[in-house]
Scaffold this active site. Structure first.
Site, mmCIF file in Angstrom:
data_model
loop_
_atom_site.group_PDB
_atom_site.id
_atom_site.type_symbol
_atom_site.label_atom_id
_atom_site.label_comp_id
_atom_site.label_asym_id
_atom_site.label_seq_id
_atom_site.Cartn_x
_atom_site.Cartn_y
_atom_site.Cartn_z
ATOM 1 N NE ARG A 62 7.418 30.671 43.113
ATOM 2 C CZ ARG A 62 7.517 31.834 42.464
ATOM 3 N NH1 ARG A 62 8.269 32.776 42.934
ATOM 4 N NH2 ARG A 62 6.860 32.042 41.341
ATOM 5 C CB THR A 63 9.100 24.449 40.269
ATOM 6 O OG1 THR A 63 7.901 24.781 40.989
ATOM 7 C CG2 THR A 63 9.185 22.940 40.124
ATOM 8 C CE LYS A 90 16.154 26.065 15.212
ATOM 9 N NZ LYS A 90 17.551 25.618 15.074
ATOM 10 N NE ARG A 112 6.199 23.715 36.171
ATOM 11 C CZ ARG A 112 6.090 24.608 37.162
ATOM 12 N NH1 ARG A 112 6.143 25.891 36.895
ATOM 13 N NH2 ARG A 112 5.928 24.210 38.399
ATOM 14 C CG HIS A 140 3.492 21.342 41.075
ATOM 15 N ND1 HIS A 140 4.712 20.708 41.200
ATOM 16 C CD2 HIS A 140 3.773 22.673 41.049
ATOM 17 C CE1 HIS A 140 5.671 21.622 41.227
ATOM 18 N NE2 HIS A 140 5.125 22.823 41.147
#
Length: 312
Positions: A62-63, A90, A112, A140
């Site tokens: 969603r975000t 890596k 995020r 958030h």
């Protein structure tokens, strides 16, 4: 969109940094973009010179989609980064990863990250603007803004509104941001969940109340935000079983109807149907969950637009 004032912040890192005028400006701008989203042509040229990167070190549906769609509705160029398919595997650092993206002439980064404070660290070290799309258990902010916007849309104002937040408060960045946003806007907030999933001393720290019993909490509330149990962030077993949790803290149609009053139901998603909400409650007319999704695009359009006005 001419005539808007400016935000007091250059980055959106957390709700705690926003001033009262910022909330009003974001919501009034989102009102305008909400109208845009309901036009036949759902696009404006406001940010056609801006390039935005969505940089997600955790899974999201969603975000991530909401931010990317918001940017495209504003005519911005969007590049998408996923850690699972990148040089992070890596051993590349967060700063090196983002600096390489910025070398491609990116203006704004939506981040995020599983570590609390990662967006704040990034904002101190790069020239581009940073939007926090969730950092660990910390915050958030755009989820809280869209939840508050959805409640404002439903009730007209938040002053004096009684809002319950039910579920896994301990591991939830959504809960923290919502507490900060709702109390700043004049709402009363009560948390409800098992004692093991409520942070200690949160009442005094954030000026809210706590209950461990769902029925009296819902009887008190005008609206309730249900949160899923975040098993992926838990290092221990916080309650005996999922079945017992659903019995004590899940909202069923029978429990909803027994209230004898309207209750507006929100959920940031993803929903664990049959746990925090049964399907007949998630799809009930009193649930505004899909409205939250639509409003999320409008709020994120407003945030990107207003932050872009701070560039330079």
């Amino acid at each position: 969109m001419a005539g808007h004032s400016a935000l007091s912040v250059r980055h959106l890192l957390g709700i705690a940094e926003l001033q009262p005028d910022d909330f009003a400006l974001i919501f009034s701008t989102a009102d305008e973009f909400y109208d845009v989203l309901h036009r036949p042509i759902k696009k404006v040229p406001s940010l056609r010179e801006l390039t935005l990167a969505t940089v997600f070190f955790e899974n999201s549906t969603r975000t991530k989609l909401s931010f990317e769609l918001a940017a495209k509705r504003l005519s911005a160029d969007v590049v998408s980064f996923s850690a699972s398919a990148s040089s992070v595997a890596k051993g590349e650092t967060l700063l090196d990863t983002v600096q390489n993206i910025l070398a491609m002439q990116v203006d704004m980064v939506v981040l995020r990250h599983p570590n609390p404070g990662a967006p704040h660290f990034l904002a101190r070290h790069i020239a581009a603007q940073v939007v926090n799309a969730g950092d660990g258990r910390h915050e958030h902010p755009t989820q809280a803004l869209l939840d508050a916007f959805s409640l404002r849309q439903k009730f007209g104002e938040l002053q004096g509104l009684r809002v319950a937040i039910v579920g896994d408060i301990l591991h939830s960045r959504v809960a923290r941001s919502n507490i900060l946003a709702l109390t700043a806007l004049g709402a009363e907030v009560q948390l409800c969940g098992p004692p093991t999933l409520i942070p200690p001393h949160i009442e005094a720290a954030l000026g809210i109340t706590v209950s461990h019993h769902l029925s009296p909490t819902l009887a008190w509330a005008d609206a309730a935000i249900f949160l899923r149990v975040q098993h992926e962030r838990q290092e221990a077993q916080y309650f005996p079983s999922q079945r017992e949790y659903a019995y004590l803290y899940g909202l069923t149609l029978e429990r909803l109807e027994a209230l004898g009053k309207p209750l507006t139901i929100l959920h940031p998603g993803p929903i664990n149907r049959g746990v925090e909400l049964t399907s007949d409650v998630a799809d009930h007319p009193q649930a505004i969950i899909l409205d939250q999704v639509t409003n999320g695009v409008a709020i994120r359009m407003a945030v990107l637009y207003l932050l872009a006005g701070q560039r330079g």
